[in-house]
Motif scaffolding. Structure first.
Motif, PDB file in Angstrom:
ATOM      1  N   THR A   1     -65.535 -26.991 -44.864  1.00  0.00           N
ATOM      2  CA  THR A   1     -65.993 -25.648 -44.522  1.00  0.00           C
ATOM      3  C   THR A   1     -65.964 -25.380 -43.022  1.00  0.00           C
ATOM      4  OG1 THR A   1     -68.300 -26.384 -44.550  1.00  0.00           O
ATOM      5  CG2 THR A   1     -67.409 -25.424 -46.580  1.00  0.00           C
TER       6      THR A   1
ATOM      7  N   GLY B   1     -63.691 -21.749 -43.034  1.00  0.00           N
ATOM      8  CA  GLY B   1     -64.850 -20.860 -43.175  1.00  0.00           C
ATOM      9  C   GLY B   1     -64.574 -19.629 -44.023  1.00  0.00           C
ATOM     10  N   GLU B   2     -63.382 -19.053 -43.888  1.00  0.00           N
ATOM     11  CA  GLU B   2     -63.035 -17.870 -44.684  1.00  0.00           C
ATOM     12  C   GLU B   2     -63.026 -18.186 -46.171  1.00  0.00           C
ATOM     13  OE1 GLU B   2     -59.673 -15.349 -43.781  1.00  0.00           O
ATOM     14  OE2 GLU B   2     -59.909 -15.814 -41.644  1.00  0.00           O
TER      15      GLU B   2
ATOM     16  N   ALA C   1     -64.709 -20.572 -47.655  1.00  0.00           N
ATOM     17  CA  ALA C   1     -66.101 -20.783 -48.065  1.00  0.00           C
ATOM     18  C   ALA C   1     -66.810 -19.444 -48.249  1.00  0.00           C
ATOM     19  CB  ALA C   1     -66.824 -21.645 -47.038  1.00  0.00           C
ATOM     20  N   MET C   2     -66.586 -18.518 -47.342  1.00  0.00           N
ATOM     21  CA  MET C   2     -67.213 -17.197 -47.458  1.00  0.00           C
ATOM     22  C   MET C   2     -66.716 -16.455 -48.691  1.00  0.00           C
ATOM     23  SD  MET C   2     -67.482 -15.928 -43.460  1.00  0.00           S
ATOM     24  CE  MET C   2     -67.072 -14.299 -43.917  1.00  0.00           C
ATOM     25  N   LYS C   3     -65.434 -16.574 -48.984  1.00  0.00           N
ATOM     26  CA  LYS C   3     -64.850 -15.885 -50.137  1.00  0.00           C
ATOM     27  C   LYS C   3     -65.555 -16.275 -51.432  1.00  0.00           C
ATOM     28  CE  LYS C   3     -60.521 -15.239 -52.634  1.00  0.00           C
ATOM     29  NZ  LYS C   3     -59.070 -15.462 -52.643  1.00  0.00           N
ATOM     30  N   TYR C   4     -65.968 -17.544 -51.528  1.00  0.00           N
ATOM     31  CA  TYR C   4     -66.605 -18.026 -52.754  1.00  0.00           C
ATOM     32  C   TYR C   4     -68.122 -18.147 -52.620  1.00  0.00           C
ATOM     33  CZ  TYR C   4     -61.947 -18.555 -54.487  1.00  0.00           C
ATOM     34  OH  TYR C   4     -60.670 -18.283 -54.893  1.00  0.00           O
ATOM     35  N   GLY C   5     -68.689 -17.529 -51.605  1.00  0.00           N
ATOM     36  CA  GLY C   5     -70.139 -17.447 -51.478  1.00  0.00           C
ATOM     37  C   GLY C   5     -70.830 -18.757 -51.188  1.00  0.00           C
TER      38      GLY C   5
ATOM     39  N   ARG D   1     -73.069 -20.958 -49.308  1.00  0.00           N
ATOM     40  CA  ARG D   1     -74.133 -20.738 -48.337  1.00  0.00           C
ATOM     41  C   ARG D   1     -74.870 -22.022 -47.993  1.00  0.00           C
ATOM     42  NH1 ARG D   1     -74.068 -15.466 -47.847  1.00  0.00           N
ATOM     43  NH2 ARG D   1     -73.824 -14.076 -49.610  1.00  0.00           N
TER      44      ARG D   1
END
Length: 135
Positions: A89, A93-94, A96-100, A102
């Motif tokens: 991640t 990062g993108e 990871a953000m796409k699949y939520g 946290r």
């Protein structure tokens, strides 16, 4: 005394090799293109392990995921084998953000390219096995 047995050419042994398809493919540290390619594999459940090198629980969970998916004996509830994809991640990062994602580690199971189940945090091997069997 040295005995040498020479076989006539018609009786020579011919070696052949065969192999069976591996149940598991491991796609380590994928980027977005590699992740997309892994999700396109038909007939398998893709297990995505979102992790970071500095994450202690990730260092515990990663080897467990590799172990339980590596031998190919364990299958999903639909009978499909698994592929394991690891996503750093810090570098992706993108994705990871796409699949939520946290919190780390986060494990998401994909069937036919779509997320179908997930868990967050390091869990014992028995619980990982239960999760994989339920997908």
């Amino acid at each position: 005394m040295l005995n040498i047995c020479l076989r006539p050419p018609s009786r020579q042994l011919i070696r052949t090799f065969s192999s069976s398809a591996r149940k598991l493919d491991h796609f380590p540290n994928v980027d977005q293109k590699g992740f997309k390619r892994a999700l396109q594999v038909k007939g398998k459940i893709v297990i995505a392990d979102f992790y970071a090198d500095w994450c202690g629980p990730c260092k515990v969970l990663g080897p467990i995921l590799e172990k339980v998916t590596k031998d190919g004996v364990l299958t999903s509830s639909s009978g499909k084998p698994f592929d394991l994809v690891t996503v750093d991640t810090d570098n992706q990062g993108e994705l990871a953000m796409k699949y939520g994602v946290r919190a780390l580690p986060t494990v998401i199971a994909f069937k036919d390219g779509e997320p179908v189940a997930k868990f967050v945090g390091a869990i014992p091997e028995s619980k990982v096995t239960e999760f994989l069997k339920s997908v």
